[in-house]
Scaffold this motif. Structure first.
Motif, PDB file in Angstrom:
ATOM      1  N   PRO A   8      -2.103  31.862  -5.730  1.00  0.00           N
ATOM      2  CA  PRO A   8      -3.340  31.283  -6.270  1.00  0.00           C
ATOM      3  C   PRO A   8      -4.221  31.891  -7.445  1.00  0.00           C
ATOM      4  O   PRO A   8      -4.480  30.888  -7.926  1.00  0.00           O
ATOM      5  N   ARG A   9      -2.861  32.271  -8.196  1.00  0.00           N
ATOM      6  CA  ARG A   9      -3.155  33.077  -9.415  1.00  0.00           C
ATOM      7  C   ARG A   9      -1.809  32.761  -9.848  1.00  0.00           C
ATOM      8  O   ARG A   9      -1.531  33.825 -11.262  1.00  0.00           O
ATOM      9  N   ARG A  63       1.482  32.432 -12.237  1.00  0.00           N
ATOM     10  CA  ARG A  63       2.202  32.055 -13.590  1.00  0.00           C
ATOM     11  C   ARG A  63       3.842  31.733 -13.638  1.00  0.00           C
ATOM     12  O   ARG A  63       4.464  31.364 -14.551  1.00  0.00           O
ATOM     13  N   LEU A  64       4.559  32.119 -11.698  1.00  0.00           N
ATOM     14  CA  LEU A  64       5.142  31.916 -12.417  1.00  0.00           C
ATOM     15  C   LEU A  64       6.230  30.944 -11.893  1.00  0.00           C
ATOM     16  O   LEU A  64       6.943  30.011 -12.531  1.00  0.00           O
ATOM     17  N   LYS A  65       5.236  29.946 -11.156  1.00  0.00           N
ATOM     18  CA  LYS A  65       5.873  28.285 -10.748  1.00  0.00           C
ATOM     19  C   LYS A  65       5.858  27.414 -11.728  1.00  0.00           C
ATOM     20  O   LYS A  65       6.505  27.226 -11.623  1.00  0.00           O
ATOM     21  N   VAL A  66       4.848  27.684 -12.611  1.00  0.00           N
ATOM     22  CA  VAL A  66       4.701  26.331 -13.975  1.00  0.00           C
ATOM     23  C   VAL A  66       6.481  27.081 -14.397  1.00  0.00           C
ATOM     24  O   VAL A  66       6.677  25.648 -15.158  1.00  0.00           O
TER      25      VAL A  66
END
Length: 137
Positions: free
Chosen positions: A103-104, A106-109
């Motif tokens: 949900p939070r 910031r690594l996926k992007v």
């Protein structure tokens, strides 16, 4: 990033065929040359043919040949196609939501951007840039 052995052998098959484009190669020949399972290589060749990179013919004088000129085959496109079922991380899978950070996160992007940059960089080269010419004996 790590490529699967499936993709590794897919690239090897393409490079080998590009080195002698007029000659059809059988799965058995390539499996012997690469010292890999004939069954595994048959799956690789089938995937390359389904993707439009190879044409295959059965019977005497049959085998696999490139379906288009090596200059028209971009390396990144091949890798993306052969790795399509391999998610870089769990959250890239369809329905992949087992990670509690999702949900939070910031690594996926960042990972998605890195993967896209990897493919784009490979697409700066074609198969023609990587043709394999075996040593003549």
């Amino acid at each position: 990033m790590r490529l699967t052995t499936f993709t590794d052998f897919g690239l090897r098959v393409l490079m080998r065929l590009a080195g002698d484009p007029a000659r059809p190669f059988t799965t058995a020949e390539l499996a012997d040359e690469f010292r890999v399972s004939r069954n595994h290589l048959a799956k690789v060749i089938s995937a390359l043919a389904a993707a439009g990179y190879l044409e295959t013919r059965r019977g005497g004088g049959g085998g696999a040949v490139l379906a288009r000129p090596p200059e028209d085959i971009r390396l990144g496109d091949v890798v993306a196609r052969l790795e399509a079922d391999q998610a870089l991380v769990e959250c890239f899978l369809p329905g992949g939501a087992a990670c509690t950070l999702t949900p939070r996160c910031r690594l996926k992007v960042r990972l998605a951007e890195a993967e896209a940059a990897f493919i784009a960089d490979l697409n700066r080269s074609s198969l023609a840039d990587c043709v394999y010419h075996p040593a003549k004996v």
